[in-house]
Design a protein around this motif. Structure first.
Motif, PDB file in Angstrom:
ATOM      1  N   SER A 169     -44.429 -75.615 -13.487  1.00 35.23           N
ATOM      2  CA  SER A 169     -45.392 -75.680 -12.396  1.00 35.23           C
ATOM      3  C   SER A 169     -46.120 -77.026 -12.405  1.00 35.23           C
ATOM      4  CB  SER A 169     -46.364 -74.516 -12.561  1.00 35.23           C
ATOM      5  OG  SER A 169     -47.377 -74.606 -11.630  1.00 35.23           O
ATOM      6  N   LYS A 170     -46.492 -77.470 -13.619  1.00 28.91           N
ATOM      7  CA  LYS A 170     -47.172 -78.771 -13.748  1.00 28.91           C
ATOM      8  C   LYS A 170     -46.253 -79.889 -13.262  1.00 28.91           C
ATOM      9  CE  LYS A 170     -50.876 -77.416 -15.935  1.00 28.91           C
ATOM     10  NZ  LYS A 170     -52.266 -77.782 -15.838  1.00 28.91           N
ATOM     11  N   THR A 171     -44.960 -79.785 -13.599  1.00 31.06           N
ATOM     12  CA  THR A 171     -43.989 -80.790 -13.156  1.00 31.06           C
ATOM     13  C   THR A 171     -44.033 -80.914 -11.636  1.00 31.06           C
ATOM     14  OG1 THR A 171     -42.586 -80.151 -14.989  1.00 31.06           O
ATOM     15  CG2 THR A 171     -41.571 -81.449 -13.253  1.00 31.06           C
ATOM     16  N   ALA A 172     -43.939 -79.741 -10.982  1.00 31.83           N
ATOM     17  CA  ALA A 172     -43.938 -79.762  -9.514  1.00 31.83           C
ATOM     18  C   ALA A 172     -45.281 -80.267  -8.987  1.00 31.83           C
ATOM     19  CB  ALA A 172     -43.634 -78.377  -8.972  1.00 31.83           C
ATOM     20  N   GLY A 173     -46.365 -79.904  -9.701  1.00 37.68           N
ATOM     21  CA  GLY A 173     -47.687 -80.378  -9.286  1.00 37.68           C
ATOM     22  C   GLY A 173     -47.775 -81.887  -9.362  1.00 37.68           C
ATOM     23  N   ALA A 174     -47.262 -82.444 -10.463  1.00 37.98           N
ATOM     24  CA  ALA A 174     -47.279 -83.906 -10.618  1.00 37.98           C
ATOM     25  C   ALA A 174     -46.400 -84.565  -9.560  1.00 37.98           C
ATOM     26  CB  ALA A 174     -46.808 -84.288 -12.014  1.00 37.98           C
ATOM     27  N   ILE A 175     -45.293 -83.898  -9.216  1.00 39.87           N
ATOM     28  CA  ILE A 175     -44.420 -84.439  -8.167  1.00 39.87           C
ATOM     29  C   ILE A 175     -45.188 -84.489  -6.850  1.00 39.87           C
ATOM     30  CG2 ILE A 175     -42.377 -83.970  -6.757  1.00 39.87           C
ATOM     31  CD1 ILE A 175     -41.029 -82.909  -9.274  1.00 39.87           C
ATOM     32  N   ILE A 176     -45.966 -83.426  -6.588  1.00 38.44           N
ATOM     33  CA  ILE A 176     -46.756 -83.414  -5.348  1.00 38.44           C
ATOM     34  C   ILE A 176     -47.707 -84.607  -5.323  1.00 38.44           C
ATOM     35  CG2 ILE A 176     -48.541 -82.174  -4.071  1.00 38.44           C
ATOM     36  CD1 ILE A 176     -47.203 -79.582  -4.925  1.00 38.44           C
ATOM     37  N   VAL A 177     -48.386 -84.833  -6.462  1.00 38.06           N
ATOM     38  CA  VAL A 177     -49.335 -85.955  -6.514  1.00 38.06           C
ATOM     39  C   VAL A 177     -48.599 -87.272  -6.267  1.00 38.06           C
ATOM     40  CG1 VAL A 177     -50.913 -87.234  -8.004  1.00 38.06           C
ATOM     41  CG2 VAL A 177     -50.928 -84.748  -8.021  1.00 38.06           C
ATOM     42  N   LEU A 178     -47.452 -87.434  -6.928  1.00 36.21           N
ATOM     43  CA  LEU A 178     -46.671 -88.663  -6.751  1.00 36.21           C
ATOM     44  C   LEU A 178     -46.266 -88.839  -5.292  1.00 36.21           C
ATOM     45  CD1 LEU A 178     -45.267 -91.035  -8.200  1.00 36.21           C
ATOM     46  CD2 LEU A 178     -43.277 -89.585  -8.481  1.00 36.21           C
ATOM     47  N   LEU A 179     -45.784 -87.737  -4.697  1.00 39.76           N
ATOM     48  CA  LEU A 179     -45.347 -87.819  -3.302  1.00 39.76           C
ATOM     49  C   LEU A 179     -46.517 -88.139  -2.378  1.00 39.76           C
ATOM     50  CD1 LEU A 179     -42.735 -84.943  -2.934  1.00 39.76           C
ATOM     51  CD2 LEU A 179     -42.346 -87.384  -3.059  1.00 39.76           C
ATOM     52  N   VAL A 180     -47.678 -87.546  -2.678  1.00 39.22           N
ATOM     53  CA  VAL A 180     -48.851 -87.831  -1.840  1.00 39.22           C
ATOM     54  C   VAL A 180     -49.158 -89.329  -1.898  1.00 39.22           C
ATOM     55  CG1 VAL A 180     -51.347 -87.551  -1.702  1.00 39.22           C
ATOM     56  CG2 VAL A 180     -49.894 -85.547  -1.876  1.00 39.22           C
ATOM     57  N   PHE A 181     -49.117 -89.888  -3.113  1.00 37.37           N
ATOM     58  CA  PHE A 181     -49.367 -91.321  -3.243  1.00 37.37           C
ATOM     59  C   PHE A 181     -48.342 -92.126  -2.444  1.00 37.37           C
ATOM     60  CE2 PHE A 181     -52.341 -90.478  -6.607  1.00 37.37           C
ATOM     61  CZ  PHE A 181     -53.189 -91.555  -6.536  1.00 37.37           C
ATOM     62  N   LEU A 182     -47.080 -91.740  -2.562  1.00 35.83           N
ATOM     63  CA  LEU A 182     -46.034 -92.478  -1.858  1.00 35.83           C
ATOM     64  C   LEU A 182     -46.215 -92.360  -0.349  1.00 35.83           C
ATOM     65  CD1 LEU A 182     -42.908 -91.636  -4.032  1.00 35.83           C
ATOM     66  CD2 LEU A 182     -44.239 -93.722  -3.972  1.00 35.83           C
ATOM     67  N   PHE A 183     -46.542 -91.151   0.108  1.00 36.59           N
ATOM     68  CA  PHE A 183     -46.737 -90.946   1.542  1.00 36.59           C
ATOM     69  C   PHE A 183     -47.900 -91.793   2.037  1.00 36.59           C
ATOM     70  CE2 PHE A 183     -44.667 -86.533   1.439  1.00 36.59           C
ATOM     71  CZ  PHE A 183     -43.453 -87.090   1.776  1.00 36.59           C
ATOM     72  N   VAL A 184     -48.981 -91.766   1.268  1.00 35.90           N
ATOM     73  CA  VAL A 184     -50.162 -92.527   1.686  1.00 35.90           C
ATOM     74  C   VAL A 184     -49.816 -94.016   1.762  1.00 35.90           C
ATOM     75  CG1 VAL A 184     -52.449 -93.298   0.942  1.00 35.90           C
ATOM     76  CG2 VAL A 184     -51.881 -90.871   0.904  1.00 35.90           C
ATOM     77  N   MET A 185     -49.080 -94.491   0.765  1.00 34.00           N
ATOM     78  CA  MET A 185     -48.721 -95.912   0.762  1.00 34.00           C
ATOM     79  C   MET A 185     -47.817 -96.249   1.941  1.00 34.00           C
ATOM     80  SD  MET A 185     -48.216 -96.446  -3.290  1.00 34.00           S
ATOM     81  CE  MET A 185     -48.071 -98.198  -3.520  1.00 34.00           C
ATOM     82  N   ASN A 186     -46.834 -95.398   2.174  1.00 27.86           N
ATOM     83  CA  ASN A 186     -45.928 -95.676   3.284  1.00 27.86           C
ATOM     84  C   ASN A 186     -46.647 -95.562   4.618  1.00 27.86           C
ATOM     85  OD1 ASN A 186     -43.692 -96.322   1.801  1.00 27.86           O
ATOM     86  ND2 ASN A 186     -42.936 -94.232   1.711  1.00 27.86           N
ATOM     87  N   ALA A 187     -47.556 -94.588   4.708  1.00 28.10           N
ATOM     88  CA  ALA A 187     -48.318 -94.432   5.945  1.00 28.10           C
ATOM     89  C   ALA A 187     -49.166 -95.675   6.181  1.00 28.10           C
ATOM     90  CB  ALA A 187     -49.193 -93.186   5.885  1.00 28.10           C
ATOM     91  N   ALA A 188     -49.754 -96.189   5.096  1.00 27.00           N
ATOM     92  CA  ALA A 188     -50.561 -97.408   5.217  1.00 27.00           C
ATOM     93  C   ALA A 188     -49.695 -98.551   5.728  1.00 27.00           C
ATOM     94  CB  ALA A 188     -51.179 -97.764   3.871  1.00 27.00           C
ATOM     95  N   ALA A 189     -48.479 -98.635   5.194  1.00 26.95           N
ATOM     96  CA  ALA A 189     -47.576 -99.702   5.623  1.00 26.95           C
ATOM     97  C   ALA A 189     -47.255 -99.571   7.107  1.00 26.95           C
ATOM     98  CB  ALA A 189     -46.293 -99.661   4.794  1.00 26.95           C
TER      99      ALA A 189
END
Lengths: 509, 271
Positions: A478-498
């Protein structure tokens, strides 16, 4: 000898229905392929995200009990010194255990008590300690203390160990001793199946075999008496997963059910997932260490990549003579962008660690390696952005007597900046998700402490995911998937910013 | 030496060239783009305080020569210029000459209006600022306002100097570019088909402006429109296939061309 071409009727576009129909069919077919391809992609994407979300969202919550704990002066600060150092050394484990045991007065045997306390997290006392150290006025009072449950108990309460159904007992049930086992008799039509737990008179029996109204059962917890229980005074607890296939046994599950019934266990947001480092105990493990490591690493990467990349791009695009050498450099920058990332990791290992002797597992080295990886991306993006600025702007600046350098720094570069930033952010997002090169320089390690500087041992978010995914506890899945969510959120935010940057500053000439 | 020069000078020179002081003197100029010989042995005298027009069919080298006058061709790596171009008797291809200062002395207006994507004020203020013309803000403001007034744009934009230069209409943008060019007070203004992207009304305004500016500047204009050349210029030079075919007073060129190619071109037989 007449020319046949002349004698033949001139060719015209005639109303050839078959040809037109064929063209329409082909267009329709092509459109269909396109839609099918997109649909397949969308389905997979939705499945992936759904899976990650279902698995990962529980990681952001944890189960706690609000237990009344007496914060005794003697156990914590006998001299009433109010000194945090002394308070810290006090006994915080005992009061919590005491309070928890008090909720289950029937549990008396040594083995059972140990099992009961196993439902508490080993970090519960630390939370309590921190609470009292932060608020010494609690000493000598009775406080409501949030007590963290163990990962298995937490997973059970989140329903990730087994499904559970509670059925109110119909009619009267009688239990009677039958050798080692017990016989259960109901006066209603059969409702029990093997594996069911029957709770009556404060005890619990597990049905072993079901035989039309007469059931053979074994005792899970001893009842107060063997008096018949009427409807409403007994119930059935039915688990969908058998005891052997879960990490919480029937007895523990029944205790947790009691907690639930008493309304003591509550599901709250697990801030510690963001505020603590890695841990061997899943319920205590968090991503802060990895996130800090990632941020430190990316800072190094950014501060190296942006100036070097932009400078290289400006030089190559605007100042470098166009000759064989610059062509060679250009081709090699493009090639560098295609080099597998693990190779950069090996390069970093050989150069930064072995040759320069930089510290192992440090964000500094991670940043250096990722900078090598991202540099070609940034150079290519920056050059494209510079090239996209119309030459008329540069000419205009040259025309009023600006030098080449002034024309570029005053006019071309500011206009290219959104494009450069977009490229940089995408490069950074790439670096954030990169794992392989960091493995090579030793950033893959069990690191509990939050890194405080660029040379502290650290790990990165994708590596934390990799590490957790290897662990057997379901809570870590569950923690693995949770960390993946955090990573994806960061990536999405960065790409959205771009994307936003590009949209916001996009110019048309 | 003079025997080598094909274009007429001295007595045979156009009236306007005799009346006005000489500003630009080109002798035996050849321009190459790599292997391509773009201008072939060109010599011309361009007078001050007058408008000189270069006409000719596409690809005849008129823009190339124009861009040789402020060394804009230097930005093209394959371009090579030989021969001699002098402004006020100073060789502009002299190694000791600073090309950046040269370009400040020779303003340029391009075919397509190319204001900086900045405010109207910043567009005009940029040149004076980098050359350190203004001692303070009021000084700079005065230069900007004067330049905009000279370019006949001030009345239209005085309330929105902070608006983007690219928000103006095409004709206004081109006048802004002219204001930007005259803000650094150049001696020569080169105009490379300044009206080709504009509608007739905007074109008329630019032409009026050119006529006014003629009092203070040496203006060289490349144009595809023979009517425009006839309207605004005093000296006309006809280019064909990299050669300067004929140069003379505009009235003469359009009424009594000496060369058959010139005649064919101005009567619309080719080009």
């Amino acid at each position: 000898m007449t020319d046949t071409a002349i004698s033949a009727a001139p060719r015209r576009v005639s109303d050839n229905a078959a040809l037109v129909a064929k063209r329409y069919r082909s267009e329709r077919r092509f459109k269909l392929y396109g839609i099918a391809a997109i649909a397949v992609t969308a389905v997979f994407l939705v499945l992936l995200f759904a899976d990650i979300l279902v698995k990962g969202l529980p990681a952001f919550f944890e189960h706690r009990m609000m237990l009344p704990v007496s914060v005794s002066q003697e156990a914590i600060d006998p001299q009433n010194s109010k000194d945090p150092k002394i308070i810290r050394t006090g006994d915080f484990d005992g009061p919590i255990r005491e309070s928890f045991r008090a909720m289950f007065p029937d549990v008396t045997s040594r083995g059972d008590r140990k099992k009961l306390l196993g439902l508490l997290s080993s970090g519960a006392a630390d939370d309590f300690r921190a609470m009292v150290v932060n608020n010494p006025s609690l000493i000598g009072t009775d406080a409501k203390v949030p007590v963290l449950l163990s990962d298995d108990a937490d997973q059970y309460l989140k329903g990730r160990q087994t499904g559970v159904a509670k059925i109110a007992g119909q009619g009267t049930i009688t239990a009677s001793a039958d050798g080692e086992k017990f016989k259960l008799v109901t006066d209603k039509t059969p409702v029990l199946t093997a594996g069911d737990i029957v709770r009556l008179n404060g005890g619990a029996f597990r049905v072993v075999s079901a035989d039309n109204g007469a059931y053979l059962a074994e005792q899970v917890t001893a009842p107060k008496s063997l008096d018949p229980a009427n409807a409403g005074a007994w119930d059935i607890v039915r688990f969908t997963v058998t005891e052997h296939n879960r990490r919480i046994d029937d007895q523990e599950a029944l205790w947790l059910e009691q907690l639930k019934e008493k309304g003591v266990a509550e599901n709250g947001i697990a801030w510690r997932f963001f505020s603590s480092g890695d841990s061997r105990e899943p319920e205590l493990a968090g991503i802060r260490g990895a996130l800090t490591g990632s941020i430190l690493t990316l800072l190094v990467t950014l501060f190296l990549c942006l100036p070097i990349g932009v400078a290289a791009a400006i030089y190559l695009e605007e100042f470098a003579p166009k000759n064989r050498l610059t062509q060679l450099i250009e081709v090699n920058i493009n090639n560098l962008a295609a080099v597998p990332s693990i190779v950069f990791g090996l390069l970093g290992l050989a150069m930064f660690l072995n040759f320069f002797g930089l510290p192992r597992s440090a964000p500094l080295v991670g940043g250096l390696v990722l900078a090598l990886l991202v540099l070609p991306t940034i150079i290519i993006a920056s050059r494209a952005a510079l090239r996209a600025v119309p030459p008329s702007i540069k000419e205009a600046a040259l025309g009023v007597g600006a030098s080449h350098q002034q024309a570029i720094f005053h006019h071309v570069l500011p206009l290219a900046m959104p494009g450069i930033m977009t490229g940089t952010i995408i490069g950074m997002a790439h670096a954030l998700g990169e794992t392989a090169p960091l493995l090579m320089i030793g950033m893959v390690a069990f690191i509990v402490d939050i890194p405080g500087g660029f040379t502290d041992a650290a790990t990165a978010l994708p590596i934390q995911i990799y590490l957790w995914s290897d662990l057997p506890e379901i809570a870590f899945q569950s923690k693995t998937a949770g960390a993946i969510i955090v990573l994806l959120v960061f990536l999405f935010v960065m790409n959205a910013a771009a994307i936003l940057l590009r949209k916001r500053f996009e110019r048309r000439w | 030496m003079d025997t080598m020069i094909k274009t007429p000078v001295a007595d045979s020179a156009p009236r306007i060239a005799r009346e006005r002081p000489l500003k630009i003197k080109a002798r035996n100029v050849d321009v190459y783009y790599g292997e391509k010989h773009a201008i072939n042995d060109l010599s011309i005298d361009i007078p001050d305080s007058a408008v000189s027009a270069f006409i000719g069919p596409s690809g005849c080298g008129k823009s190339t020569f124009l861009r040789s006058i402020n060394r804009m061709n230097d930005t093209i790596p394959s371009c090579r210029v030989t021969g001699n171009i002098e402004i006020d008797g100073r060789d502009i291809y002299d190694r000791t000459l600073d090309v950046v200062q040269l370009r400040a002395r020779i303003g340029m207006v391009f075919q397509k209006p190319n204001p900086f994507p900045k405010s109207i004020y910043e567009n005009v203020a940029y040149g004076p600022r980098i050359h350190g013309f203004a001692r303070n803000k009021t000084d700079l403001e005065e230069i900007v306002v004067t330049s905009l007034k000279k370019a006949g744009l001030f009345e239209e934009v005085k309330d929105r100097l902070d608006h983007s230069g690219t928000s103006l209409s095409g004709g206004q943008q081109q006048r802004l570019c002219i204001a930007r060019a005259i803000a650094v007070n150049p001696e020569v203004i080169l105009m490379d088909e300044p009206c080709s992207a504009l509608d007739p009304i905007a074109t008329a305004r630019i032409e009026e402006l050119i006529d006014e500016l003629r009092q203070n500047f040496c203006i060289v204009i490349v144009t595809h429109s023979m009517q425009q050349a006839a309207r605004v210029s005093q000296l006309t030079a006809f280019f064909h296939l990299g050669n300067l075919v004929e140069v003379g007073d505009t009235d003469d060129i359009f009424t009594a061309p000496k060369d058959k190619r010139t005649q064919d071109y101005i009567t619309g037989r080719f080009g």
